[in-house]
Motif scaffolding. Sequence first.
Motif, PDB file in Angstrom:
ATOM      1  N   ASN A  28       0.789  -1.226   0.000  1.00 20.56           N
ATOM      2  CA  ASN A  28       0.000   0.000   0.000  1.00 20.56           C
ATOM      3  C   ASN A  28       0.819   1.272   0.000  1.00 20.56           C
ATOM      4  O   ASN A  28       0.412   2.302   0.533  1.00 20.56           O
ATOM      5  N   MET A  45      -0.362  -2.938  -4.303  1.00 17.52           N
ATOM      6  CA  MET A  45      -1.614  -3.031  -3.544  1.00 17.52           C
ATOM      7  C   MET A  45      -1.915  -4.500  -3.316  1.00 17.52           C
ATOM      8  O   MET A  45      -2.547  -5.150  -4.159  1.00 17.52           O
ATOM      9  N   LEU A  70       0.669   9.208  -1.534  1.00 21.49           N
ATOM     10  CA  LEU A  70      -0.312   8.263  -1.010  1.00 21.49           C
ATOM     11  C   LEU A  70      -1.076   7.643  -2.175  1.00 21.49           C
ATOM     12  O   LEU A  70      -1.367   8.311  -3.152  1.00 21.49           O
ATOM     13  N   ILE A  71      -1.412   6.346  -2.061  1.00 17.76           N
ATOM     14  CA  ILE A  71      -2.130   5.706  -3.158  1.00 17.76           C
ATOM     15  C   ILE A  71      -3.519   5.269  -2.716  1.00 17.76           C
ATOM     16  O   ILE A  71      -3.826   5.241  -1.521  1.00 17.76           O
ATOM     17  N   GLY A  72      -4.365   4.971  -3.699  1.00 18.33           N
ATOM     18  CA  GLY A  72      -5.740   4.577  -3.418  1.00 18.33           C
ATOM     19  C   GLY A  72      -6.487   4.595  -4.723  1.00 18.33           C
ATOM     20  O   GLY A  72      -5.908   4.288  -5.768  1.00 18.33           O
ATOM     21  N   ASP A  73      -7.767   4.991  -4.683  1.00 16.07           N
ATOM     22  CA  ASP A  73      -8.485   5.089  -5.951  1.00 16.07           C
ATOM     23  C   ASP A  73      -9.388   6.306  -5.953  1.00 16.07           C
ATOM     24  O   ASP A  73      -9.809   6.789  -4.912  1.00 16.07           O
ATOM     25  N   ILE A  74      -9.653   6.817  -7.167  1.00 19.61           N
ATOM     26  CA  ILE A  74     -10.651   7.859  -7.358  1.00 19.61           C
ATOM     27  C   ILE A  74     -11.672   7.248  -8.314  1.00 19.61           C
ATOM     28  O   ILE A  74     -11.328   6.882  -9.433  1.00 19.61           O
ATOM     29  N   LYS A  75     -12.887   7.125  -7.872  1.00 21.33           N
ATOM     30  CA  LYS A  75     -13.958   6.495  -8.652  1.00 21.33           C
ATOM     31  C   LYS A  75     -13.492   5.175  -9.268  1.00 21.33           C
ATOM     32  O   LYS A  75     -13.714   4.923 -10.461  1.00 21.33           O
ATOM     33  N   GLY A  76     -12.785   4.384  -8.499  1.00 22.93           N
ATOM     34  CA  GLY A  76     -12.384   3.065  -8.973  1.00 22.93           C
ATOM     35  C   GLY A  76     -11.062   3.042  -9.712  1.00 22.93           C
ATOM     36  O   GLY A  76     -10.475   1.980  -9.896  1.00 22.93           O
ATOM     37  N   MET A  79      -4.866   5.222  -8.156  1.00 25.20           N
ATOM     38  CA  MET A  79      -4.147   6.481  -8.377  1.00 25.20           C
ATOM     39  C   MET A  79      -3.112   6.706  -7.282  1.00 25.20           C
ATOM     40  O   MET A  79      -3.159   6.110  -6.217  1.00 25.20           O
ATOM     41  N   SER A  81      -1.409  10.170  -5.305  1.00 24.31           N
ATOM     42  CA  SER A  81      -1.577  11.602  -5.142  1.00 24.31           C
ATOM     43  C   SER A  81      -0.190  12.194  -4.898  1.00 24.31           C
ATOM     44  O   SER A  81       0.531  11.754  -4.005  1.00 24.31           O
ATOM     45  N   HIS A  88      -3.715  14.014  -8.708  1.00 29.64           N
ATOM     46  CA  HIS A  88      -3.831  12.551  -8.769  1.00 29.64           C
ATOM     47  C   HIS A  88      -3.404  12.045 -10.144  1.00 29.64           C
ATOM     48  O   HIS A  88      -3.788  12.613 -11.157  1.00 29.64           O
TER      49      HIS A  88
END
Lengths: 124, 844
Positions: A28, A45, A70-76, A79, A81, A88
């Motif tokens: 992560n 991930m 930092l990573i994660g998702d925007i609307k699936g 991405m 940041s 992003h």
Amino acid sequence: MSDKNNSVRPELVEGWIDVCSINDLIPNSGICALVEQQQVAIFYMPEDNAIYAINNYDPFSNINVLSRGLIGDIKGEPMVSSPIYKQHFSLKTGVCLDDESVKVNAYAIRIEGDRVEVNLEEAA
Amino acid sequence: MSNTQTLIVIGNGMVGQNFLVSLTASDIKDNFNIITFCEEAIPAYDRVHLSEYFAGKSADELSLVEEGFFDNNNITIHMGDKAVSINRDNKTVTSDKGLVIAYDKLVLATGSSAFVPPIPGHDRDGCIPYRTIEDLDQMMTAAKDSKVGAVFGGGLLGLEAAKALQDLNLETHVVQFAPRLMAAQLDDGGALLLKQKIEDLGVSVLTSKNTTQIVDGETCKHKMIFADGGELETDMILYSAGIRPRDEIASACGLKIADRGGVVIDNQCLTSDDDIYAIGECASWNDQIFGLVAPGYAMARTVVDQLAGGDEKFTGADMSTKLKLNGVDVASIGDPHATAPGSLVYTYQNGVDGVYKRIVVSQDNKHLLGAVLVGDASGYPTLLQYYLNGIDLPEHPDSLILPSRSDESVGLGPDALPSGAQICSCYDVSKGDICTSIENGCTTLGALKDETKAATGCGGCAALLKSVLDCELEKAGMEVNTDICEHFPYTRQDLYNLIMVEEIKSFSELLDKHGSGKGCEICKQAVGSILASYWNEYVLKNEHIGLQDTNDTFLANVQKDGTYSVVPRMTGGEVSPEGLIAIGQIAKKYGLYTKVTGGQRVDMFGARVDQLPLIWQELIDAGFESGHAYGKSLRTVKSCVGSTWCRFGVDDSVGLAVELENRYKGLRAPHKIKFAVSGCTRECAEAQSKDIGVIAVEGGWNLYVCGNGGMKPRHGDLFATNLDKETLIKYIDRVLTFYVRTADRLQRTSVWMENMEGGLDYLKSVVIDDKLAICDQLETQMEHVVKTYQCEWKTTIEDENKLKRFRHFVNSDSKDENIVFVEERGQIRPANIEERELAQAENA
Ligand code: SRM
Ligand SMILES: Cc1cc2nc3c(=O)[nH]c(=O)nc-3n(C[C@H](O)[C@H](O)[C@H](O)COP(=O)(O)OP(=O)(O)OC[C@H]3O[C@@H](n4cnc5c(N)ncnc54)[C@H](O)[C@@H]3O)c2cc1C
Ligand code: SF4
Ligand code: FES
């Protein structure tokens, strides 16, 4: 295209470069590798069994830092940041999700055994 | 359509451009083939903010024309070409460059020019009007070999010009013909105080000066000679004494001109020719010229509506104004001179704080007719609404200008405004318009601005707009989306409670139970912070590492070039000579830039990630700890030297500061927290500007809370007095834990307090009277944080695995070639892009 584990990619493609061990990946989060003079940001991930590679250069701050975002998702869309001004970038395509005229390179990446390999020729 | 008409607009200034924008946004845009003449070298720009050109705003940033505007709307713009004559019989316009173009409809938007007195010597070199970007360029050139500057004119614009001269570092004088400054807007009392304040800023003010000629100077380039025999030596002169409408081509073609200048227009903005309109500062309506942009925009709207066959009328405009010059507040509303028969005047004068307020009310004490505010213009929006909307005044109208000594506010809530009340005068947006947009789904400030344009002009109405929005949302019981982000349908406070009640210890657990997707930088950081506040585990533990942004990941502050800064803790600002020497040696060894921070400690800049552990190893060996400058956590507890050394000191402020900093260090919070402790009420530690401030008094310690010195300074509120140390610490424990539990993400204590229902009294009832019966919990939680403190750097250095992260490349010991330093004042600084490229070329 499956956005799952890239290790299913066919062996046939040329140009895969050994980069590091899977133990160097940080779940992560991101790390940076030097691949033929290119700075490549690598993100992992584990919940999705997904690994991504894009260029480490942040076009908004003009410095090599995307691997530290930092990573994660925007609307699936997976991405990262930027740690500097928070734009992003899609981990799949490198396109900036806040301003689609801006893009960083995205690279193909896969896991072979316990090694991580990047292919600079082939866009992810 | 075949019957397109040709519409020519002469002048592409603020109003001309506004007209084009309104026209092209309307339904009738395709009825016209639009042509415009622009005399200046660049298309329309924001003259209102012209002076910001000195503060570094570029012509581009001032532009009012969106990229591609003319092309996209098929408008032909003749740049740098001036319309020189109009033939009304043939209906043609002739330009300076020789174009002759036929029109069906013509709009004059030629604006005005600065009034230049027709006295001998008025056109000497370095005597410049203050109106266009070109004028400003000339000024800057002239200023280069000038020491003294004078402004001709002491009105609104003259004072703005004076500030510009001061910004250019000239000795500045304002020369005013009238006996007082801002003669049109202020009364004698207000003007006198304003003069004092302007003089306090270092500008000399000469009133009642009738300049008769300008001649060669003796000590400066010019000398202004006054009718009373006085004179003033100056190197440059700025003309800013009112405006003269540019009606020359209108008068040459026989259009009716007003006695005092300006093209005469009627309520439809038509001139004496039915096919010619005039708008903006070149137009005279009812014998009035409006030297402000809002009335010009209203005229532009009227003409668009007229062209579309509508019946909108221009019926005059309000000339109330508010001005802010170097922090001097001035405002004037309506008729401040009390010229209406029987009008009554209330005046409040406070010589100590330099405040003057005057209101003029109707004979029956019911309606506001005018106002003057100097030194404190905070009441302007409220008074303006009373004036514009004829709202009934409170029983004692003077309550509107008397300082409120109790907590009750006499402000006019947005609810009291009628729906016709104008909220934004730049774009003529009424409260009704705003409410309609809110009902149609604009429930954020941004959406409202996009939709109505309110608050996108001078910005003066932004606060009022926000309060209307808040009030309407609340009234409608409308769901305001407070979700922290798309991954959690909860506020930060909700997430805190979930974590606390369900004893959740990791982000992935919380996401599984209550969220969706993978998270993002917003929820991850917020949850990372909550987990750290509540459980206080090592932030780089595997399950937390992905929640930290780069500063927390590397336990250092990232800088603009990707290097980091290192800030060891110096509790209370105290540091021993040995400590200083160690820091000096370490900085020298690693080639770091050093600076004393605003928080009473030393910051070392320019460390690469791979150097951070090495540097910290040496700092820890020298007895230092992490300063948490990177975390949303306790930063510093500033102190003054206090009773130990200071001859006035009442108690040991350093000792207390050290104790407090050691107690709360490492505490993670919604935002950073700063403390200060002063040894007496002289307040050398500036405790009243901190989240937590403590001042020693004869009876013990006084505690202030929720101060802020940052973006929006706020003085702390006096929370409790004459405390002994034990009670003091108990109260601080409770206030801080309550803040950590209930604040929004990235909300400092100051904003938290401002948003707290019940405010200070409520916080006191929770913390002092234990109204919610949670004080035990609050203290226990703080005790947990205090007991589980660890120096994150020490933990990190002792962990081989964690250290692996501190490499720029996972597979190489090479350095990031983009990090390049140059020298400045004997230390390093990051190279700018050009310097960097140069260095890289040399290395290649
Ligand atoms: C280093 C320092 C400036 C200096 O050279 O003196 C500094 C530097 C930064 N400040 Fe500050 N502030 C520093 C003292 C202050 C002070 C003065 C003080 O603490 O007494 C203030 C006003 C007091 C206050 O906070 O109420 C201050 C108000 C801010 C603010 C506005 C906060 C607010 O609530 O309005 C920000 C922005 C923010 O936090 O969102 C900010 C943000 C920053 C950041 C973190 C901006 C950034 O993201 O890069 C800067 C980087 C820190 C770093 O080490 O690289 N800094 N900053 C000072 C470090 C103090 C320390 O020893 O830890
Ligand atoms: C320093 C400064 C500060 C100000 N501050 C404020 C403020 O705080 N609030 C406020 O409301 N107002 C303020 N104003 C006033 C505001 O700028 C004007 O009200 C506004 O610019 C008027 O717009 P306009 O289009 O009528 O005139 P202008 O903006 O002057 O535009 C007229 C344009 O027409 C051009 N032109 C003239 N004749 C011809 C011709 N024959 N052919 C072609 N082009 C021609 C001119 O070159 C000019 O570009 C300020 C003005 C200045 C100078
Ligand atoms: S606040 Fe009072 S005790 Fe502290 S240094 Fe200033 S004068 Fe001395
Ligand atoms: S009043 Fe100027 S932007 Fe609204």
